[in-house]
Motif scaffolding. Sequence first.
Motif, PDB file in Angstrom:
ATOM      1  N   GLU A  26       0.946  -1.131   0.073  1.00 23.20           N
ATOM      2  CA  GLU A  26      -0.033   0.129  -0.361  1.00 23.20           C
ATOM      3  C   GLU A  26       0.711   1.361  -0.444  1.00 23.20           C
ATOM      4  O   GLU A  26       1.886   1.416   0.901  1.00 23.20           O
ATOM      5  N   PRO A  27       0.647   2.091  -1.060  1.00 24.52           N
ATOM      6  CA  PRO A  27      -0.548   3.062  -1.663  1.00 24.52           C
ATOM      7  C   PRO A  27       0.382   0.640  -2.801  1.00 24.52           C
ATOM      8  O   PRO A  27       1.085   1.201  -3.334  1.00 24.52           O
ATOM      9  N   SER A  83      -4.810  -4.537  -6.655  1.00 27.59           N
ATOM     10  CA  SER A  83      -5.776  -3.999  -6.630  1.00 27.59           C
ATOM     11  C   SER A  83      -7.192  -4.501  -6.884  1.00 27.59           C
ATOM     12  O   SER A  83      -7.592  -4.771  -8.399  1.00 27.59           O
TER      13      SER A  83
END
Length: 216
Positions: A26-27, A83
């Motif tokens: 993350e990110p 993601s």
Amino acid sequence: MHILSLIEKYELQFSNNNYFGDIGVEPSYSIVKGTLPVLVSAPHTINHYREHAVKPADMYTGSLALLLQKLTNCYCIYSNSFSKEDPNYILGGEYKTALGTIVKEHQINFVIDLHGASKNREFDIDLGTLHGTSIQENNINEVVRIFFNNGITNVHQNHTFSASHPGTVTSYSAKELLVQSIQIEINRNYRNPKSFDLFQKTIHSLEQIINQLGGA
């Protein structure tokens, strides 16, 4: 280091875990800052999720973006891990928010969004410009001219991928950020290190385009 060696080195971070990247990071994007006011985006460097299905990575778009950053000292943003967000499809999202911050904080003049098309497509390059509304005519003409001068002549505009969907990086950049932008779909034949002569034409063309648009 030879360009081919650099490309292969850069691609390792994307090909990790069968092109799912560094899972759980993350990110899910990374940023490289530069000095030239052009931002190169590569949102499909790894497998991505769209409409309840996993779509395969646009191979070598990430390594190409990183190489271009090194060659021109432009800005760069790219996906680094899987993601549930497809940055080039959903409305909003963290990738486009970060892209917007870069554009505003560093007075970016152009956003170039790199994508990969199948080798079976009818084009070598397809330039998505929201049917001519995302970039000034003189600049798109210059982009086409540079590709032609480097021996890439099968260049189309808004042929298959116009970037008109409101969730695209190009649409977001043009309509929300009010910055000139272009989506560049590159045929697999022109982003394959095993066909290095063709890949090199792509590299040279994009390097010159970035420098031209950035005023270098």
